[in-house]
Enzyme design. Structure first.
Site, short mmCIF file in Angstrom:
data_model
loop_
_atom_site.label_atom_id
_atom_site.label_comp_id
_atom_site.label_asym_id
_atom_site.label_seq_id
_atom_site.Cartn_x
_atom_site.Cartn_y
_atom_site.Cartn_z
N MET A 23 36.72 34.01 39.64
CA MET A 23 35.49 33.24 39.48
C MET A 23 34.34 34.04 40.12
SD MET A 23 36.35 30.06 38.31
CE MET A 23 35.08 28.96 38.91
N PHE A 24 33.17 33.93 39.56
CA PHE A 24 31.94 34.55 40.09
C PHE A 24 32.00 36.09 40.08
CE2 PHE A 24 32.90 30.64 42.46
CZ PHE A 24 31.96 29.82 41.87
N ASP A 93 35.75 33.43 25.05
CA ASP A 93 35.48 33.25 26.47
C ASP A 93 36.49 32.27 27.06
OD1 ASP A 93 34.11 33.75 28.85
OD2 ASP A 93 32.75 32.05 28.57
N GLU A 94 36.72 32.35 28.35
CA GLU A 94 37.69 31.47 29.04
C GLU A 94 39.06 31.53 28.37
OE1 GLU A 94 36.88 30.21 31.85
OE2 GLU A 94 34.75 29.70 31.85
N ALA A 95 39.49 32.74 28.03
CA ALA A 95 40.73 32.92 27.27
C ALA A 95 41.96 32.41 28.01
CB ALA A 95 40.91 34.40 26.93
N GLN A 96 41.87 32.30 29.34
CA GLN A 96 43.03 31.84 30.10
C GLN A 96 43.45 30.42 29.73
OE1 GLN A 96 39.98 32.12 31.46
NE2 GLN A 96 39.54 30.18 32.46
N CYS A 185 41.32 37.91 53.18
CA CYS A 185 40.79 36.58 53.53
C CYS A 185 41.55 35.48 52.80
CB CYS A 185 39.29 36.51 53.22
SG CYS A 185 38.33 37.61 54.27
#
Ligand code: ZN
Length: 191
Positions: A23-24, A93-96, A185
């Protein structure tokens, strides 16, 4: 930066490009950049997105930075094959969020001479490869992994840490639900 490689002299072969990351990380921004170049080149283009993603605007693909293109929402990968006619460029887009059938659909399109441009999350919030993305990365000619910046330390981030206290692989949202973290992290949070 990814630059298109056209064979020239009237030759044109299909191929598959994947833009992946957390993300981002700027995936959609990069997808829109490539598609705008295809539009400038007068190449007929169709952009698809899964019906599941309804944030921002229903028929637009919008990056977090605000640039947008019109997209066709579809429920599954077979709808894509049915809708493509003589497009030179087909983008997803957003193929996942798509079914595994997307892998075969992309192969078929590329074999027909279509340039297929895919953007998607490579890992879910648990750090597990997401939906059809791992196979799409394997079959692609070109793979671009983009990175976000770790909100905790400023290193390059590749994990999408979910801050919202909800389970389930699919939880659509932006800053209020996810934050990009680097490996160190992310691991400190002991998922
Ligand atoms: Zn970090």
């Amino acid at each position: 930066m990814f630059l298109e490689q056209f064979p020239g002299e009237g030759r044109y072969n299909g191929w598959i490009e994947v833009i992946c990351g957390s993300m981002f990380s700027g995936k959609t921004e990069e997808l829109i950049r490539r598609l705008n170049r295809a539009i400038i080149a007068n190449q007929k283009m169709l952009l698809f997105k899964p019906m599941i993603d309804q944030r921002y605007h229903e028929e637009n693909v919008v990056s977090h930075k605000g640039s947008s293109l019109i997209a066709v929402p579809v429920e599954n990968s077979s709808e894509i094959l049915a809708m493509v006619t003589d497009e030179m460029v087909v983008a997803i887009d957003e193929a996942q969020f798509f079914d595994e059938g997307l892998v075969d659909v992309c192969n078929q399109l590329a074999q027909r001479g279509v340039r297929v441009v895919i953007a998607g999350l490579d890992m879910d919030y648990k750090g597990v490869p997401f939906g059809p993305m791992p196979k799409l990365l394997c079959i692609a000619e070109y793979v671009t992994k983009v990175h976000a910046i770790c909100l905790s330390c400023g290193n390059l981030a590749q994990f999408s840490h979910r801050t919202a206290n909800e389970s389930g692989q699919v939880l659509v949202g932006a800053v209020e639900k996810y934050q990009p973290l680097c490996r160190a992290c992310y691991n400190k949070l002991a998922h």
